[in-house]
Design an enzyme around this catalytic site. Structure first.
Site, PDB file in Angstrom:
ATOM      1  N   THR A  36       0.204  -0.927  -0.306  1.00  0.00           N
ATOM      2  CA  THR A  36       0.042  -0.485   0.192  1.00  0.00           C
ATOM      3  C   THR A  36       1.001   1.078  -0.417  1.00  0.00           C
ATOM      4  O   THR A  36       2.237   1.272   0.149  1.00  0.00           O
ATOM      5  CB  THR A  36      -0.880   0.160   1.370  1.00  0.00           C
ATOM      6  OG1 THR A  36      -0.154   0.176   2.702  1.00  0.00           O
ATOM      7  CG2 THR A  36      -2.072  -1.812   1.443  1.00  0.00           C
ATOM      8  N   ASN A  59       0.790   3.630   2.708  1.00  0.00           N
ATOM      9  CA  ASN A  59       1.510   3.268   3.707  1.00  0.00           C
ATOM     10  C   ASN A  59       2.824   3.238   3.711  1.00  0.00           C
ATOM     11  O   ASN A  59       3.752   2.393   4.528  1.00  0.00           O
ATOM     12  CB  ASN A  59       0.624   4.064   4.440  1.00  0.00           C
ATOM     13  CG  ASN A  59       1.302   4.504   5.796  1.00  0.00           C
ATOM     14  OD1 ASN A  59       1.795   5.802   5.963  1.00  0.00           O
ATOM     15  ND2 ASN A  59       0.882   3.439   6.787  1.00  0.00           N
ATOM     16  N   GLU A  60       2.585   2.082   3.859  1.00  0.00           N
ATOM     17  CA  GLU A  60       3.125   0.731   3.910  1.00  0.00           C
ATOM     18  C   GLU A  60       4.500   0.637   2.634  1.00  0.00           C
ATOM     19  O   GLU A  60       5.841   0.686   2.880  1.00  0.00           O
ATOM     20  CB  GLU A  60       2.752  -1.052   3.206  1.00  0.00           C
ATOM     21  CG  GLU A  60       1.947  -1.381   4.515  1.00  0.00           C
ATOM     22  CD  GLU A  60       1.357  -2.346   3.693  1.00  0.00           C
ATOM     23  OE1 GLU A  60       1.109  -3.129   4.323  1.00  0.00           O
ATOM     24  OE2 GLU A  60       1.307  -2.727   2.780  1.00  0.00           O
ATOM     25  N   ASN A  61       4.398   1.051   1.398  1.00  0.00           N
ATOM     26  CA  ASN A  61       5.448   1.748   0.665  1.00  0.00           C
ATOM     27  C   ASN A  61       6.368   2.592   1.429  1.00  0.00           C
ATOM     28  O   ASN A  61       8.018   2.251   1.103  1.00  0.00           O
ATOM     29  CB  ASN A  61       5.432   1.842  -0.793  1.00  0.00           C
ATOM     30  CG  ASN A  61       6.474   2.150  -1.411  1.00  0.00           C
ATOM     31  OD1 ASN A  61       7.058   3.176  -1.973  1.00  0.00           O
ATOM     32  ND2 ASN A  61       6.463   1.015  -2.812  1.00  0.00           N
ATOM     33  N   ALA A 103       8.208   1.288   4.334  1.00  0.00           N
ATOM     34  CA  ALA A 103       9.385   0.083   4.116  1.00  0.00           C
ATOM     35  C   ALA A 103      10.698   1.227   3.007  1.00  0.00           C
ATOM     36  O   ALA A 103      11.811   0.939   3.716  1.00  0.00           O
ATOM     37  CB  ALA A 103       9.374  -0.291   2.636  1.00  0.00           C
TER      38      ALA A 103
END
Length: 241
Positions: A104, A106-108, A111
Site C-alpha cells: 500500500t 503507506n507501507e511503501n 518500507a
C-alpha cells in the site's frame, strides 16, 4: 505438475551467479520466487512460466517435495533470512538506479524509510504502491529515470504479470525481481522475522500467527498442494518405467 516450470526452479546456492548474469545481460531479466500457493498460480498461466527467466523456491516445503523427484535445490527468499540483504548491498555497492514498487502507499513509504536507514547509499530513484491502474504511465516514468533494478512486491500472480510487462516495455536492460510481502513486512519491522524463527526455519509459523490470509493458505492450499504434487509426480515416475 508443470514440467517446464519445474525445470526453471533453480537452487538458492545458484542465486549469486544468477544475479550476476542478470546484471550483465543485454536485456531485462525477471527473477521470481515460488511457494506451494504461488506455484499453482504461476502454473495456470503459460506466459508466467515462459517469460519469467528464473524461479527460486521460497520455502522448505517446495524444496523437500522437489528434491524427492527432481534436481536438488535449496531455498532462496527475498527476505533477511535469505538473499534480500546481499542483493540490496550489491545494488548499493554498484550504485544501481532502483525502483521500489508494491504494497500500500503507506507501507511503501515506511518500507523505503527503513531501507534508506539500513542502506544509506542505496540509490532509490522511484517508489510507489502496487495498486497500478495504468501500466503505461509507470513504464514511462521508469524509462525516464533509466532504472536498472525494479523491486516488485504485489503478490503472485500480479507481480509476475507486471514484471513481464516491464520486461517487454523498458527501453534499457533492468533486473526485475519480485519480493512478495517483503515491503509490507519491512514496513512493520526492519527485520520482520524473530532470530529464533529464522534459525529454526519457522518463518511460515510467524506469518501464520500474524496474518489471516497466510493462515488460510497454509491450512487450505498447502495440504492440497502436497497431495496433488505427490500424486502427479508419482504418476509421472511410474509412467516412465
Amino acid at each position: 505438475m508443470n514440467p517446464q516450470l519445474n525445470k526453471k526452479i533453480k537452487s538458492g546456492a545458484d542465486f549469486i551467479d544468477t544475479q550476476q548474469a542478470a546484471f550483465n545481460a543485454n536485456k531485462s531479466t525477471i527473477i521470481s520466487f515460488l511457494n506451494p500457493f504461488s506455484y499453482y498460480e504461476v502454473a495456470k498461466e503459460a506466459e508466467l512460466v515462459e517469460e519469467v527467466d528464473y524461479y527460486f523456491s521460497d520455502g522448505l516445503l517446495l524444496c523437500i517435495l522437489h528434491n524427492l523427484f527432481l534436481h536438488k535445490i535449496t531455498r532462496a527468499s527475498f527476505d533477511y533470512s535469505s538473499i534480500a540483504a546481499p542483493f540490496l548491498k550489491i545494488a548499493e555497492a554498484k550504485c544501481k538506479r532502483v525502483a521500489v514498487i508494491g504494497a500500500t502507499e503507506n507501507e511503501n513509504i515506511l518500507a523505503i524509510k527503513v531501507l534508506e536507514q539500513h542502506y544509506p547509499n542505496l540509490n532509490i530513484v522511484y517508489s510507489r504502491n502496487g495498486y497500478i491502474e495504468d501500466n503505461d504511465i509507470v513504464v514511462n516514468e521508469l524509462n525516464a529515470l533509466a532504472v536498472e533494478i525494479v523491486l516488485v512486491g504485489m503478490g503472485t500472480p500480479y507481480q509476475e504479470r507486471f514484471s513481464i510487462n516491464l520486461k517487454q516495455t523498458l527501453l534499457k536492460p533492468a533486473v526485475i525481481i519480485t519480493c512478495g510481502g517483503f515491503l509490507t513486512q519491512t514496513s512493520i519491522k526492519a527485520d520482520y522475522y524473530h532470530p529464533l524463527i529464522k534459525k529454526m526455519g519457522l518463518r511460515w509459523l510467524q506469518r501464520m500467527a500474524m496474518h489471516k490470509h497466510v493462515r488460510d493458505r497454509v491450512l487450505k492450499a498447502y495440504p492440497k498442494f502436497i497431495f496433488s504434487y505427490l500424486y502427479a509426480m508419482l504418476r509421472q515416475k511410474i509412467a516412465k518405467k
